[in-house]
Write a protein that holds these residues in place. Structure first.
Motif, PDB file in Angstrom:
ATOM      1  N   ALA A  91      31.816  19.439 173.035  1.00 58.48           N
ATOM      2  CA  ALA A  91      31.217  19.453 174.366  1.00 58.48           C
ATOM      3  C   ALA A  91      32.112  18.761 175.391  1.00 58.48           C
ATOM      4  N   VAL A  92      32.725  17.650 174.979  1.00 59.69           N
ATOM      5  CA  VAL A  92      33.615  16.914 175.886  1.00 59.69           C
ATOM      6  C   VAL A  92      34.817  17.772 176.272  1.00 59.69           C
ATOM      7  N   GLU A  93      35.378  18.484 175.297  1.00 60.68           N
ATOM      8  CA  GLU A  93      36.521  19.350 175.591  1.00 60.68           C
ATOM      9  C   GLU A  93      36.142  20.514 176.499  1.00 60.68           C
ATOM     10  N   ALA A  94      34.860  20.913 176.444  1.00 62.69           N
ATOM     11  CA  ALA A  94      34.411  22.051 177.244  1.00 62.69           C
ATOM     12  C   ALA A  94      34.081  21.660 178.686  1.00 62.69           C
ATOM     13  N   ILE A  95      33.368  20.540 178.872  1.00 64.48           N
ATOM     14  CA  ILE A  95      32.899  20.211 180.229  1.00 64.48           C
ATOM     15  C   ILE A  95      33.259  18.804 180.682  1.00 64.48           C
ATOM     16  N   GLY A  96      33.919  18.005 179.838  1.00 65.18           N
ATOM     17  CA  GLY A  96      34.310  16.653 180.225  1.00 65.18           C
ATOM     18  C   GLY A  96      33.276  15.625 179.790  1.00 65.18           C
ATOM     19  N   TRP A  97      33.741  14.403 179.526  1.00 60.31           N
ATOM     20  CA  TRP A  97      32.838  13.383 178.980  1.00 60.31           C
ATOM     21  C   TRP A  97      31.769  12.955 179.969  1.00 60.31           C
ATOM     22  N   ARG A  98      32.122  12.946 181.256  1.00 63.82           N
ATOM     23  CA  ARG A  98      31.124  12.513 182.246  1.00 63.82           C
ATOM     24  C   ARG A  98      29.967  13.518 182.331  1.00 63.82           C
ATOM     25  N   SER A  99      30.283  14.792 182.316  1.00 71.19           N
ATOM     26  CA  SER A  99      29.221  15.811 182.360  1.00 71.19           C
ATOM     27  C   SER A  99      28.346  15.748 181.120  1.00 71.19           C
TER      28      SER A  99
END
Length: 416
Positions: free
Chosen positions: A152-160
């Motif tokens: 998920a982090v690689e897809a939309i970024g850790w903040r999102s």
């Protein structure tokens, strides 16, 4: 089904708490880059969760008695949602740390609330099942914080991802408000609440002081700092960057290995606890498994293992580190029956103290051995640096082994 749905909503907050506990492990590179952190600062950022979680252990029991688990769970989920959102939106290390502090304090209410609901909604014979499923829920949260979180982090970024986590936690707060009731009698169902003893409960402070006067309390509080703390330091923060930087794995593969360590840890708990019950003694198995954990960490840290052997060593070390379940029973039996709650609250702080102390401790040592290499703002540490840092885990477990030798055996019977 009503009882399980009520209990399950509390278990979901515990799952979220475990997810938040180990989530930094797969976003170490992003956090180092965004906040310009070294290992010591990153360890401290992650440990802010533990600072407030540990501090809330004893007060949570008192608040649960005063407020009831429903209001405590609603407040916990609401504050956890706010803390997660603050962490996601933080533009400074101070705000990010405060967000982690809020999350740790908020989710600390979940476990006690789950147990309190279980004593009222389930017959006594199902309490052990509910307790075991609670640990399973926590590990599911830890597994979600591994490979799925990294994808998920690689897809939309850790903040999102963290903003989505905050929204999910806020939704849980609403569901708890709608569904959970403190007692089945509030919904017209049969209650299994145990009778309150004549004269009420003893004053909390006096009970805690009496528990602290027992030798076993101190031993069983301090022993998990090394044993459980080693697992939380490795799987919860430093294992993924170690496997990436020293063994050349991608983040997803590294996260899968640390998730396997957590799963073995969860399986070891109930199996070792049952074995202890079967032999009718606590101390021999606790000593043996702590010695095995020490041997496992020493092998992992100081012997150059191939990757398959390293994975086997990590899984076996995680399994024997599940002996903290023996420690919980040991602590409960070491105090008189009227002090069991206070004894459990004090000794439950040990594993979290391990994460609180060892995560930043390893980071501090890594920074002392940093050779100056960075990639995209994230520091890179060599094998020698990690060996020095993880040497702290070996030392902590060695202290645990020396301490548990001096515990008094309870023979699986409650102290008079």
């Amino acid at each position: 089904m009503l009882a399980w749905s009520v209990w399950g909503l509390a278990a979901l907050l515990y799952l979220i708490g475990f997810y938040q506990r180990v989530a930094p492990a797969v976003i170490t590179d992003r956090l180092m880059e965004d906040f310009a952190l070294g290992a010591a600062a990153l360890g401290n950022l992650s440990a802010f969760y533990f600072y407030s979680y540990v501090a809330m252990q004893i007060p949570t029991g008192v608040i649960a008695d005063r407020w009831g688990p429903r209001r405590l769970l609603i407040a916990g989920a609401t504050v956890a949602a706010g803390g997660t959102a603050l962490f996601a939106l933080a533009d400074s290390l101070e705000l990010a740390s405060f967000g982690r502090l809020l999350v740790g304090a908020a989710v600390a209410v979940a476990f006690v609330s789950m147990l309190k609901l279980a004593t009222r909604w389930f017959p006594p014979r199902q309490f052990a099942l509910a307790s075991g499923l609670a640990l399973l829920c926590g590990v599911v949260g830890g597994v979600i914080a591994g490979v799925p979180l990294r994808i998920a982090v690689e897809a939309i970024g850790w903040r999102s991802v963290m903003l989505v986590s905050a929204a999910a936690t806020a939704l849980l707060a609403a569901l708890i408000w709608w569904r959970v009731r403190d007692d089945p009698a509030d919904a017209g169902w049969r209650s299994y609440a145990p009778p309150v003893p004549a004269g009420g409960h003893a004053p909390i402070l006096r009970g805690v002081l009496q528990v602290l006067a027992l030798r076993n309390t101190w031993i069983l509080l301090l022993t998990p700092i090394g044993v459980a703390g080693g697992v939380l330091a490795f799987a919860g923060l430093w294992g993924v960057p170690y496997l990436r930087q020293v063994h050349g794995l991608d983040t997803r593969s590294a996260a899968a290995i640390t998730s396997a360590l957590l799963i073995a840890w969860a399986l070891g708990g109930p199996l070792l606890g049952a074995a202890s019950e079967r032999i009718g003694r606590r101390k021999p198995l606790y000593v043996a498994t702590t010695a095995a954990a020490l041997a496992g960490w020493a092998l992992i840290v100081f012997v150059p293992l191939s990757l398959p052997l390293l994975v086997v060593a990590l899984v076996l070390t995680g399994f024997v580190s599940g002996n903290l379940i023996i420690g919980f029973a040991f602590a409960k039996e070491s105090a008189p029956a009227h002090l069991v709650g206070a004894a459990s609250g004090v000794c439950n702080m040990g594993p979290l103290l391990g994460g609180m102390l060892l995560q930043p401790g390893v980071g501090w040592i890594l920074d002392r051995h940093w050779q100056g290499e960075s990639v995209a703002g994230a520091r890179i540490y060599d094998a020698a640096a990690y060996q020095a840092g993880f040497g702290l885990l070996v030392a902590a477990v060695a202290v645990s082994l020396m301490l548990i030798v001096f515990a008094r055996e309870t023979h699986c019977r409650q102290a008079a």
